[in-house]
Design a protein around this motif. Structure first.
Motif, PDB file in Angstrom:
ATOM      1  N   GLN A  73       8.272  15.234  -3.752  1.00 20.76           N
ATOM      2  CA  GLN A  73       9.581  14.601  -3.849  1.00 20.76           C
ATOM      3  C   GLN A  73      10.056  14.654  -5.301  1.00 20.76           C
ATOM      4  OE1 GLN A  73       9.355  10.716  -2.010  1.00 20.76           O
ATOM      5  NE2 GLN A  73      10.062  11.676  -0.141  1.00 20.76           N
ATOM      6  N   GLU A  74       9.136  14.446  -6.218  1.00 21.96           N
ATOM      7  CA  GLU A  74       9.464  14.645  -7.626  1.00 21.96           C
ATOM      8  C   GLU A  74       9.014  16.058  -7.972  1.00 21.96           C
ATOM      9  OE1 GLU A  74      11.079  11.158  -7.757  1.00 21.96           O
ATOM     10  OE2 GLU A  74      10.845  12.189  -9.664  1.00 21.96           O
ATOM     11  N   TYR A  76       1.612  -0.002  11.760  1.00 16.93           N
ATOM     12  CA  TYR A  76       2.889   0.616  12.084  1.00 16.93           C
ATOM     13  C   TYR A  76       2.736   1.502  13.307  1.00 16.93           C
ATOM     14  CZ  TYR A  76       5.590  -0.700   7.965  1.00 16.93           C
ATOM     15  OH  TYR A  76       6.295  -1.398   7.022  1.00 16.93           O
ATOM     16  N   GLU A  86       0.839  -1.183   0.000  1.00 19.24           N
ATOM     17  CA  GLU A  86       0.000   0.000   0.000  1.00 19.24           C
ATOM     18  C   GLU A  86       0.872   1.231   0.000  1.00 19.24           C
ATOM     19  OE1 GLU A  86      -2.757  -2.607   2.776  1.00 19.24           O
ATOM     20  OE2 GLU A  86      -2.637  -0.506   3.323  1.00 19.24           O
ATOM     21  N   TYR A 102      16.242  15.118   1.244  1.00 20.24           N
ATOM     22  CA  TYR A 102      15.956  14.111   0.221  1.00 20.24           C
ATOM     23  C   TYR A 102      16.354  14.632  -1.157  1.00 20.24           C
ATOM     24  CZ  TYR A 102      13.257  11.576  -3.251  1.00 20.24           C
ATOM     25  OH  TYR A 102      12.889  10.884  -4.363  1.00 20.24           O
ATOM     26  N   ASN A 134       1.290  10.175   7.367  1.00 18.57           N
ATOM     27  CA  ASN A 134       1.624  11.485   6.807  1.00 18.57           C
ATOM     28  C   ASN A 134       1.828  11.396   5.312  1.00 18.57           C
ATOM     29  OD1 ASN A 134       4.040  10.214   6.545  1.00 18.57           O
ATOM     30  ND2 ASN A 134       4.992  11.267   8.235  1.00 18.57           N
ATOM     31  N   GLN A 135       1.459  12.454   4.632  1.00 23.62           N
ATOM     32  CA  GLN A 135       1.466  12.397   3.183  1.00 23.62           C
ATOM     33  C   GLN A 135       2.701  13.017   2.578  1.00 23.62           C
ATOM     34  OE1 GLN A 135      -2.106  14.606   3.779  1.00 23.62           O
ATOM     35  NE2 GLN A 135      -3.035  13.500   2.100  1.00 23.62           N
ATOM     36  N   GLY A 136       3.350  13.859   3.312  1.00 24.80           N
ATOM     37  CA  GLY A 136       4.400  14.633   2.647  1.00 24.80           C
ATOM     38  C   GLY A 136       5.777  14.025   2.792  1.00 24.80           C
ATOM     39  N   GLY A 137       5.850  12.729   3.005  1.00 25.04           N
ATOM     40  CA  GLY A 137       7.174  12.115   3.111  1.00 25.04           C
ATOM     41  C   GLY A 137       7.907  12.608   4.331  1.00 25.04           C
ATOM     42  N   TRP A 172       9.968   3.926  13.254  1.00 23.21           N
ATOM     43  CA  TRP A 172       8.677   3.375  12.837  1.00 23.21           C
ATOM     44  C   TRP A 172       8.808   1.865  12.731  1.00 23.21           C
ATOM     45  CZ3 TRP A 172       4.685   6.529  10.088  1.00 23.21           C
ATOM     46  CH2 TRP A 172       4.868   7.895  10.355  1.00 23.21           C
ATOM     47  N   GLU A 213       0.391   4.011   2.664  1.00 24.29           N
ATOM     48  CA  GLU A 213       0.513   3.427   3.999  1.00 24.29           C
ATOM     49  C   GLU A 213       0.533   4.411   5.158  1.00 24.29           C
ATOM     50  OE1 GLU A 213       1.720  -0.895   4.776  1.00 24.29           O
ATOM     51  OE2 GLU A 213       1.432   0.843   6.063  1.00 24.29           O
ATOM     52  N   PRO A 214       1.590   5.167   5.266  1.00 19.33           N
ATOM     53  CA  PRO A 214       1.736   5.875   6.533  1.00 19.33           C
ATOM     54  C   PRO A 214       0.769   7.027   6.648  1.00 19.33           C
ATOM     55  CG  PRO A 214       3.448   6.526   5.061  1.00 19.33           C
ATOM     56  CD  PRO A 214       2.633   5.503   4.334  1.00 19.33           C
ATOM     57  N   VAL A 222       8.795  11.353   7.153  1.00 20.30           N
ATOM     58  CA  VAL A 222       9.017  10.282   8.115  1.00 20.30           C
ATOM     59  C   VAL A 222      10.062  10.674   9.135  1.00 20.30           C
ATOM     60  CG1 VAL A 222       9.817   7.946   8.309  1.00 20.30           C
ATOM     61  CG2 VAL A 222       8.375   8.602   6.421  1.00 20.30           C
TER      62      VAL A 222
END
Lengths: 355, 370
Positions: free
Chosen positions: B157-158, B263, B34, B177, B40-43, B290, B37-38, B45
């Motif tokens: 991220q892209e 998680y 998936e 990143y 948060n949406q904006g990466g 995590w 999954e986590p 982590v």
């Protein structure tokens, strides 16, 4: 005698027409890819920037530096990369389909792409920075991975079958692909969310955010692989009859097979290393081309290159404009387009077979 | 007789095939990882990095209002990779020179008039600093405040590099990143005159404070940044003070993604720090970062409270937890103490973190944190 020469000249004309058409199609696709994007740049500026940077021809002044950067550093290499990768994958696909005598074969059948994917995933997961190559580490490690996978497939085949039968190669390739695929899944499962998203996005394939450096890395592999395959068009024709028949025709089957495999693997490994696994290009394009040219590899190979290149350029164009400013992964577009096209081809084949 | 046999075997093989197909479909159903999954949406982590070492405060702000907190007023701490340093007097006057998250010296000549932010937390911070007018581009995931939704989207991220270069902002706020994976593109930005500031992902309150101050410094809003940081520190100190009144420490289990891939947030994450601040125990505190746990491992922990953060993409997460078979003996289920909180306030390293802490306090110890 007369009849066959007349037939030859008219089919020659069709072929020449095909080449011209494919070439023009490629050129137009590339042009479209350059002109259309999420950011609109006036057409004369685009032409000027490209000519100025490539052959030094300049007639306009005051082109903003950022527009020049957009066209020359971002869009142009992207279109070129899509073009070359599309050509590489289609060519490799055509070669594999001819070699393996299997219409379902595509460049990813024998495990080279899995090896390259594993290499890339390892780089992303462990954040490997090879000898300070920075973002270059990924394609380099991926190419090495593809090569290693190929060696394992060869080794496995050799151990089970001295003559390196094609069926054995296919089986070994599938085994290696499955195994490496499982390792990739393992890494995805244990990676953090950020890594996972990165890895999955990479696996879906993209030609964006690459630039000239990736293109320069790719071109040598492309040239060598394409040269090998294009020179082996006669051998591929002979192999279409079966290996025994090819042997009787005087072919050194084992040696030629390995050459063809190496050539196609160079193309595949480098493509996956640079842009991830873009599917449905190597599978569908050769079939489309064969509809028109017939099975003669002398024409199937080069025309697959031209058509495949145009196809991927257009797919990339759609991927980056259809939900602009967001970008769809290019693999999604090629699959959405490729699968129905393949279905239609399949049905036409059945239709012809019945009658 | 031969005909009857073949008819039977035909049906038997058909049934067999159907059973196999059903089994395969059921088995394949859970294979797709998936991507959403986590929580948060904006990466964003909180990767397990070591806690940033604390440095002596470089007091550059004029009013040193001492809060009642144990933590010092203004701190510059060193994140795991790279450091933020102030190399010029930061009284808000330009040009200023800093060391950003990539370890490079960045000089910003003038106050940036147009800003592009590629991460939701940086966007939130910028808006909080009053830079709503200057922000011209935000990431696909920036959703707070409301005004952010009206801004031009430039990828995440892209990045949509063409778009950013076309906009020619004065300042681009990117993350580590982007520096690690697309350094060439950042160089392209710098080449055409966009100031690029790399901000490392924050995984603690202290790191968030320095991020706010860094953004404040490079945008000429350092005074407001200090205000925000002091406010956050004060409110956090109040929470910690209130937590001293807690008599029965609650064990809290945090879920950031629903079953079957559950998680949780171990030590070194925001949630962990928040739970400690309000005086609760993180059930997964013995793990780092995590982690994915199986249902058995979770039930064994016997948490008193369960907090979920995925309510924005799963309907009625609490009901989902209550419905789990085999969890009947877990105190949180028995006492009906399953709550969902807005993931943005507890995972995004911005000014709303303090809202998240206070919310957690109210949920876990309602008598203490009214």
């Amino acid at each position: 005698m007369d009849k066959s020469s007349i037939r030859k000249s008219s089919s020659n004309r069709i072929l020449i027409g095909m080449y011209i058409f494919s070439g023009a199609f490629l050129f137009l696709a590339a042009l479209l890819g350059l002109l259309v994007s999420s950011v609109t740049v006036p057409v004369p500026s685009i032409i000027h920037i490209i000519l100025q940077n490539s052959i030094g021809l300049s007639w306009m002044e005051d082109i903003p530096r950022n527009l020049e950067m957009i066209i020359w550093n971002i869009r142009f290499p992207r279109v070129l990369l899509a073009l070359f990768i599309g050509a590489a994958l289609s060519l490799a696909g055509a070669a594999f389909q001819g070699l393996l005598r299997n219409p379902l074969a595509d460049p990813y059948t024998i495990g080279v792409s899995s090896g390259a994917s594993l290499g890339s995933v390892l780089v992303l997961y462990f954040q490997i920075n090879l000898l300070g190559l920075g973002s270059f580490s990924l394609p380099v490690v991926a190419i090495i991975g593809g090569f290693v996978a190929l060696m394992i497939v060869f080794g496995m085949t050799r151990l089970s079958n001295r003559g390196m039968a094609i069926e054995t190669i296919i089986l070994a390739g599938i085994i290696i692909s499955a195994f490496i695929g499982a390792i990739v899944s393992l890494i995805i499962a244990i990676s953090s969310q950020e890594d996972m998203r990165q890895i999955l996005y990479w696996l879906m394939g993209s030609v964006g955010m690459r630039g000239w450096s990736h293109l320069q890395l790719f071109i040598p592999f492309f040239l060598i692989g394409a040269a090998i395959l294009l020179l082996h068009h006669r051998e591929l024709n002979a192999l279409a009859m079966g290996e025994e028949s090819a042997q009787h025709l005087g072919l050194d089957v084992k040696k030629r097979k390995i050459w063809i495999l190496v050539g196609a693997s160079l193309l595949t490994g480098a493509s996956v290393a640079v842009s991830g696994s873009i599917g449905f290009v190597g599978l569908v394009i050769p079939h489309l081309v064969r509809l028109i040219t017939g099975p003669n590899h002398r024409h199937v190979l080069p025309l697959s290159m031209l058509t495949g290149g145009a196809y991927l350029v257009l797919a990339d164009l759609i991927a980056r404009t259809i939900i602009a400013p967001k970008e769809l992964p290019i693999g999604v577009i090629t699959a959405l387009v490729g699968a129905p096209v393949f279905a239609i081809l399949l049905m036409r084949r059945f239709g012809r077979g019945k009658s | 007789m031969k005909l009857q046999m073949s008819k039977f075997s035909k049906w038997a093989s058909l049934l067999f095939v159907i059973l196999m197909v059903v089994a395969m479909v059921a088995g394949c159903g859970n294979n797709a990882p998936e991507v959403t999954e986590p929580a948060n949406q904006g990466g964003e982590v909180s990767a397990p990095t070591e806690k940033p070492a604390v440095e002596e405060p470089k007091a550059e702000e004029p009013k040193a209002e001492e809060p009642k907190a144990e933590e010092p007023v203004v701190q510059i701490s060193r994140p795991a990779s790279g450091e933020y340093g102030w190399l010029s007097n930061t009284d808000g006057q330009f040009p200023i020179t800093i060391i950003d998250g990539s370890g490079q010296e960045i000089t910003i000549e003038e106050k940036p008039q147009t800003i592009v932010s590629v991460q939701a937390s940086h966007t939130e911070i910028s808006f909080a600093l009053g830079l709503g007018e200057q922000i011209v581009g935000v990431s696909d995931y920036c959703n707070y405040p409301e005004e952010a939704l009206t801004k031009e989207k430039i990828g995440a991220q892209e990045m949509n590099v063409e778009k950013i270069i076309n906009m020619m902002p004065d300042l681009a706020l990117v993350t580590d990143y982007h520096y690690k994976n697309h350094a060439a593109i950042l160089d392209q930005f710098k080449e055409i005159g966009i100031n690029v500031v790399v901000i490392n992902s924050a995984d603690s309150f202290a790191h968030t404070y320095t991020t706010i101050q860094l953004i404040g410094g490079v945008t000429g809003t350092i005074v407001k940044a200090d205000d925000i940081v002091i406010d956050m520190q004060q409110r956090l100190a109040e929470v910690i003070k209130k937590a001293e009144q807690v008599t029965e420490v609650a064990k809290v289990w945090v879920e950031v993604s629903p079953a079957p891939d559950i998680y949780t947030t171990g030590s070194g994450t925001f949630m962990h720090e928040m739970l400690e601040a309000v005086g609760a125990t993180n059930a997964a505190g013995h793990l780092e970062g995590w982690n994915k746990l199986t249902e058995e491992e979770i039930v064994v922990l016997m948490p008193d409270v369960i907090v979920t953060t995925y309510g924005y993409y799963v309907e009625n997460p609490e009901d989902g937890v209550y419905a789990r078979t085999g969890w009947a003996e877990v105190p949180a289920i028995k006492n009906k103490r399953v709550y969902d909180v807005d993931s943005d306030t507890v995972t995004r390293s911005g000014p709303r973190l303090i809202d998240g802490v206070e919310l957690l306090g109210q949920i876990i110890y309602p008598e203490v944190f009214k």
